[in-house]
Design an enzyme around this catalytic site. Structure first.
Site, PDB file in Angstrom:
ATOM      1  N   HIS A 195       0.835  -1.194   0.000  1.00 41.58           N
ATOM      2  CA  HIS A 195       0.000   0.000   0.000  1.00 41.58           C
ATOM      3  C   HIS A 195       0.873   1.248   0.000  1.00 41.58           C
ATOM      4  CE1 HIS A 195      -3.071  -2.808   2.149  1.00 41.58           C
ATOM      5  NE2 HIS A 195      -2.853  -3.146   0.900  1.00 41.58           N
TER       6      HIS A 195
HETATM    7  C1  FAD Z   1      -0.388  -9.239  -1.562  1.00 40.71           C
HETATM    8  C2  FAD Z   1      -1.190  -7.999  -1.761  1.00 40.71           C
HETATM    9  C3  FAD Z   1      -2.392  -7.833  -1.079  1.00 40.71           C
HETATM   10  C4  FAD Z   1      -3.148  -6.684  -1.257  1.00 40.71           C
HETATM   11  N1  FAD Z   1      -4.327  -6.583  -0.596  1.00 40.71           N
HETATM   12  C5  FAD Z   1      -5.077  -5.479  -0.723  1.00 40.71           C
HETATM   13  C6  FAD Z   1      -6.316  -5.368  -0.039  1.00 40.71           C
HETATM   14  O1  FAD Z   1      -6.746  -6.277   0.663  1.00 40.71           O
HETATM   15  N2  FAD Z   1      -7.017  -4.220  -0.168  1.00 40.71           N
HETATM   16  C7  FAD Z   1      -6.583  -3.193  -0.939  1.00 40.71           C
HETATM   17  O2  FAD Z   1      -7.266  -2.180  -0.995  1.00 40.71           O
HETATM   18  N3  FAD Z   1      -5.417  -3.291  -1.626  1.00 40.71           N
HETATM   19  C8  FAD Z   1      -4.662  -4.402  -1.537  1.00 40.71           C
HETATM   20  N4  FAD Z   1      -3.482  -4.512  -2.241  1.00 40.71           N
HETATM   21  C9  FAD Z   1      -3.082  -3.384  -3.104  1.00 40.71           C
HETATM   22  C10 FAD Z   1      -3.687  -3.488  -4.510  1.00 40.71           C
HETATM   23  O3  FAD Z   1      -3.188  -4.619  -5.156  1.00 40.71           O
HETATM   24  C11 FAD Z   1      -3.348  -2.247  -5.302  1.00 40.71           C
HETATM   25  O4  FAD Z   1      -3.800  -1.102  -4.600  1.00 40.71           O
HETATM   26  C12 FAD Z   1      -4.012  -2.209  -6.678  1.00 40.71           C
HETATM   27  O5  FAD Z   1      -3.760  -3.353  -7.409  1.00 40.71           O
HETATM   28  C13 FAD Z   1      -3.540  -0.962  -7.417  1.00 40.71           C
HETATM   29  O6  FAD Z   1      -4.078  -0.906  -8.708  1.00 40.71           O
HETATM   30  P1  FAD Z   1      -3.273  -0.201  -9.877  1.00 40.71           P
HETATM   31  O7  FAD Z   1      -4.117  -0.322 -11.086  1.00 40.71           O
HETATM   32  O8  FAD Z   1      -2.841   1.122  -9.432  1.00 40.71           O
HETATM   33  O9  FAD Z   1      -1.943  -1.073 -10.058  1.00 40.71           O
HETATM   34  P2  FAD Z   1      -1.778  -2.596 -10.495  1.00 40.71           P
HETATM   35  O10 FAD Z   1      -3.030  -3.343 -10.207  1.00 40.71           O
HETATM   36  O11 FAD Z   1      -0.544  -3.133  -9.901  1.00 40.71           O
HETATM   37  O12 FAD Z   1      -1.577  -2.525 -12.078  1.00 40.71           O
HETATM   38  C14 FAD Z   1      -0.477  -1.864 -12.654  1.00 40.71           C
HETATM   39  C15 FAD Z   1      -0.073  -2.596 -13.935  1.00 40.71           C
HETATM   40  O13 FAD Z   1       0.814  -1.763 -14.683  1.00 40.71           O
HETATM   41  C16 FAD Z   1       1.819  -2.551 -15.275  1.00 40.71           C
HETATM   42  N5  FAD Z   1       2.996  -1.722 -15.582  1.00 40.71           N
HETATM   43  C17 FAD Z   1       3.834  -1.111 -14.716  1.00 40.71           C
HETATM   44  N6  FAD Z   1       4.797  -0.427 -15.365  1.00 40.71           N
HETATM   45  C18 FAD Z   1       4.550  -0.579 -16.698  1.00 40.71           C
HETATM   46  C19 FAD Z   1       5.199  -0.115 -17.881  1.00 40.71           C
HETATM   47  N7  FAD Z   1       6.283   0.676 -17.818  1.00 40.71           N
HETATM   48  N8  FAD Z   1       4.691  -0.492 -19.080  1.00 40.71           N
HETATM   49  C20 FAD Z   1       3.589  -1.292 -19.162  1.00 40.71           C
HETATM   50  N9  FAD Z   1       2.938  -1.753 -18.068  1.00 40.71           N
HETATM   51  C21 FAD Z   1       3.412  -1.406 -16.842  1.00 40.71           C
HETATM   52  C22 FAD Z   1       2.106  -3.586 -14.224  1.00 40.71           C
HETATM   53  O14 FAD Z   1       2.739  -4.736 -14.778  1.00 40.71           O
HETATM   54  C23 FAD Z   1       0.700  -3.874 -13.680  1.00 40.71           C
HETATM   55  O15 FAD Z   1       0.085  -4.931 -14.366  1.00 40.71           O
HETATM   56  C24 FAD Z   1      -2.704  -5.646  -2.104  1.00 40.71           C
HETATM   57  C25 FAD Z   1      -1.497  -5.814  -2.792  1.00 40.71           C
HETATM   58  C26 FAD Z   1      -0.754  -6.970  -2.640  1.00 40.71           C
HETATM   59  C27 FAD Z   1       0.499  -7.132  -3.403  1.00 40.71           C
END
Ligand code: FAD
Ligand code: SF4
Lengths: 232, 592
Positions: free
Chosen positions: B519
């Protein structure tokens, strides 16, 4: 995926159904059964003979035989570690391994250039050299058990280096991989007879607890099952 | 994919990216989503029983970012040399379709409204001098009332299970009495309560606190979301956190959004496409598209677009902005610039209670988002006046399914040995008869905690790594210690035979070797003043108006709640304003 041999199926079938066993009673029977299984002994692919003896002894000290069951060597942890050495993990392909490599504060994490397989090779050689110097030419595996334990404690405290490897780093690697071997799916060569899971009361790949969300503190009644369908 | 120019490019196929891609294709735009990792389909990747494999999963990082290609460097203080985060431990970013949204746990919160205007509220209640020197306390620039429809929408898409407290001002259930008012019920009733959570519920109530069921993006029953995709009922298999869900019960972009999106001919997903940078025009006021590396052919590709959405996860968002030259990098000495400023995390410590040998906690049973919590010491729900710190923590039992390798390597806890004689005895007792309680709290922003480009280390593509300068600060350590002190009476009321309290120690430094949470927040924060924020209240870059930066990177402070509910609501909020305002008249939506 490994299909359990018929011998193994008979062996586990014999243990199944013994509720007291699941609650970790009767381990003598089980230790004997495991012993006979591991008689068809594993030939390490990566570690040489001296390293293999070291690993077997160290695993057994980290996770010893006691009233709760057999030690990690009997559960296949050395075999597990040997097999891991030729995976992407063993080759360091899961880690950022670009330089420059510099020493840093411990809280900044692992900073060596060595992947696990090289770390083991260097550290075991250095550990045995150290033992030879201090124990009249003996190797770690030849020491008496209390001496092995004492030495592992020295490594754990990390007051020395084993080649390029701080002893504490090596010890943690060994502890981590030993416990992985005891508690991972038997697919990877350890956790023989699902003994690690049985000890804890972990039901393995059952992964469906719809009826068991809350039984008000009662023990879960079923023994473990592995990914390949092996039970205990 | 042969078009050289599309209407919109979305970087990253996680939660934020999938939401934006869905909304923009609904608006009629042609959208290309670029994801650096592999395609991931639950039916292939997450099938039973091969996904029920702790070693291959959480231990050997089946779904996590492969650090061998790119990582970050970390240091605690400005005068230290940062070193690479070589092995995953403290946080576990995702890679591949779904991002970390595929292997998250599913605790699905809204926001504590006070947190949205934390600076204003703290100053109003305790005066300006209450804010410690060096703390960058800021407001989001958006209110809960404005965001409510988007929290509601996200919950309906995620199929969230929970119990309300008030709906439209009327008491509607036994939910969290500190939670803000809702416009509607949760799509699904609250998840069942495991034994440890039910013990926590009655003990916390006995002590006088206000327990509630955690809102969970784990389906308590079969569900069809507004996009027409289906979820199955969660069976408490315990493989949420770090895994995909073979039951299709945990919300993920893969299950809840992408099946609908993939059917839209205006949408194209390109995997193995690592975006190197956003391309800007000569005066750096407009993005022209992106450059990405096709990891299959190893060729660099230029793709043009009118609109670029950076949604690559919190710190990757900041990294891409710095690599692209969007906005001015933050300088902690001069206190100028905004990109990388207000980098935040969360505090989390775990306490453990042991029960009698007759009470089995069956730690392997659980769902990632399920549990029972109290909010009595979160946000501004208690009087900080005499305490002298800002922030707070929810406290909970969130038994998400404890697997044996993680349990065994973590050790039995308390003063028990972590190997050798006595280890097994203690480990068995801990695994069978104990439970854990977390204080999962806020982390404030500080002038000397930030993100920039590392001067030494680079990724596999020759670009400088992102550098994190991060440490725990006195304010947050004292907050954690105070809240953990409130756990002790709960444990006693549970009738524990023994217990150990986990808390941050005075002067404790951030330890990259221990898993805490994923987080991470801030670094490209939202706000109302371009001098102290990177993006405006619609998450639009102040500097390059056809770039929107979506994710927890927008949070000015690390809040006590898990971030994804807020990330999803902000994504829908930004998308709504892009659709209704921006597309009609592209340009800055707020004048700087
Ligand atoms: C083990 C674990 C448990 C969690 N549990 C919770 C929970 O219970 N509750 C909660 O609220 N949150 C939880 N989280 C946090 C949650 O996973 C994230 O807040 C959420 O996934 C964020 O979404 P996002 O779209 O910002 O990023 P992400 O879902 O991570 O997506 C970002 C994507 O961008 C891609 N990317 C990055 N850089 C590049 C690039 N240069 N070119 C192309 N693609 C790229 C990555 O490969 C990834 O697929 C948890 C996280 C983990 C790891
Ligand atoms: S606990 Fe439930 S939601 Fe989580 S992976 Fe298992 S079935 Fe899916």
């Amino acid at each position: 995926m490994k299909i359990p041999s018929s011998t193994r199926r008979n062996f586990t079938a014999g243990l199944l159904g013994s509720a007291s066993f699941w609650m970790y009673g009767g381990h003598k029977v089980w230790a004997d059964a495991l012993q006979s299984e591991s008689a068809q002994s594993y030939n390490p692919k990566y570690f040489n003979h001296e390293e293999w003896l070291f690993l077997n002894a160290a695993c057994a000290r980290i996770f010893p035989a006691d009233a709760h069951g057999p030690d990690a060597a009997l559960l296949g942890a050395p075999e597990f570690i040997d097999r891991q050495m030729d995976t992407p993990y063993g080759h360091g392909e899961l880690w950022y391994m670009s330089g420059p490599f510099k020493e840093g504060a411990p809280n900044l994490g692992y900073q060596l250039s060595l992947p696990p397989r090289d770390l083991y090779r260097q550290a075991i050689a250095a550990a045995n050299a150290y033992v030879r110097d201090h124990h009249q030419g003996q190797t770690f595996a030849q020491l008496a058990i209390p001496e092995q334990i004492a030495l592992l404690k020295v490594f754990e405290q990390g007051k020395m280096a084993l080649g390029a490897v701080p002893a504490h780093t090596f010890f943690e690697q060994l502890r981590q991989n030993t416990l992985e071997g005891v508690f991972s799916d038997p697919l990877y060569g350890g956790n023989k007879g699902l003994a690690g899971w049985t000890l804890l009361g972990f039901p393995g790949a059952r992964a469906d607890f719809m009826d068991w969300v809350n039984q008000k503190g009662a023990p879960y009644p079923f023994g473990p099952v592995s990914i390949s369908g092996e039970t205990a | 994919m042969c078009a050289k120019k599309v209407d919109a490019i979305v970087i990253g196929a996680g939660w934020a990216g999938s939401i934006l891609a869905k909304e923009l294709t609904e608006a009629g735009l042609s959208v290309v989503m670029l994801e650096r990792g592999d395609e991931r389909a639950t039916a292939v990747e997450g099938d039973y029983p091969s996904s029920i494999d702790e070693l291959r999963g959480a231990i050997r990082h089946r779904l996590f970012q492969n650090l061998s290609q790119s990582t970050v460097t970390i240091r605690n203080t400005l005068d230290q040399e940062a070193l690479p985060y070589r092995r995953l431990a403290a946080f576990l970013p995702g890679e591949g379709v779904g991002g970390a949204g595929l292997h998250w746990s599913g605790v699905h919160f809204r926001v504590a409204p006070d947190d949205l205007a934390l600076r204003t509220n703290v100053v109003a209640r305790y005066g300006k001098n209450f804010i410690p020197e060096g703390m960058n306390l800021q407001d989001y620039g958006v209110t809960y009332e404005e965001l409510e429809p988007f929290f509601d929408k996200a919950e309906k898409v995620f199929g969230t299970s929970g119990e309300p407290y008030t709906i439209k001002g009327k008491i509607a259930g036994n939910g969290n009495r500190f939670a803000p008012d809702r416009s509607d019920v949760f799509p699904l009733p609250a998840m069942g309560e495991v034994y440890s959570a039910s013990l926590f519920r009655s003990a916390a109530a006995n002590v006088g606190y206000h327990p509630y069921a955690l809102p969970a993006a784990n389906a308590s029953a079969q569900y069809t979301n507004p996009y027409g995709v289906q979820m199955g009922p969660c069976n408490f298999c315990g493989y949420c956190s770090g895994y995909d869900c073979y039951m299709y019960s945990k919300a993920s972009p893969n299950v809840n959004i992408l099946p609908a999106l993939r059917q839209d001919p205006k949408f194209t997903l390109i995997t193995k496409a690592h975006v190197l940078k956003v391309n800007l025009d000569a005066d750096k006021k407009k993005a022209t598209g992106v450059s990405y590396l096709d990891l299959r052919t190893k060729k660099q590709v230029e793709l043009d677009a009118d609109l670029v959405i950076i949604s690559a996860f919190q710190f990757h968002n900041v990294h891409l902005m710095l690599l692209s030259g969007i906005g001015q990098p933050y300088d902690p000495q001069q206190n100028t610039g905004t990109v990388g400023r207000n980098f935040v995390y969360q505090t989390i410590t775990t306490s453990r209670a042991w029960l009698s040998p007759k009470q089995y906690t069956n730690l392997f049973v659980g769902a990632g988002g399920a549990g029972v919590a109290i909010d009595d010491f979160n946000s501004m729900n208690f009087d900080h006046g005499p305490l002298g710190f800002v922030g707070g923590s929810p406290v909970w039992v969130n038994q998400a399914g404890v697997k044996p390798i993680a349990a065994a390597t973590g050790g039995p806890g308390g003063k028990a040995p972590t190997w050798g004689e006595g280890y097994k005895e203690a480990m068995v007792d801990t695994y069978r008869h104990s439970l854990t309680i977390d204080a999962h709290g806020s982390n404030m922003a500080y002038r000397d905690v930030y993100l920039d480009l590392d001067p030494t280390y680079s990724n596999a593509y020759g670009q400088p790594l992102l550098r994190m300068t991060f440490n725990w600060k006195d304010n947050d350590i004292r907050m954690n210690q105070y809240v953990v002190g409130k756990i002790e009476p709960i444990i006693k009321a549970m009738g524990a035979t023994k217990y150990s309290l986990g808390m941050l120690k005075d002067g404790e430094v951030f330890d990259t070797r221990r898993y805490q949470t994923t987080h991470l927040g801030g670094g490209a924060i939202m706000g109302t003043d371009p001098k102290t924020s990177c993006v405006n209240r619609y998450l639009q870059s102040w500097d390059v108006s056809n770039v929107f930066v979506i994710g927890a990177s927008a949070f000015p402070q690390g809040m006590g709640y898990n971030p994804t509910g807020m990330v999803a609501a902000l994504a829908y909020w930004a998308a709504y304003h892009i659709r209704t305002t921006y597309l009609k008249n592209p340009g800055p939506m707020v004048q700087a």
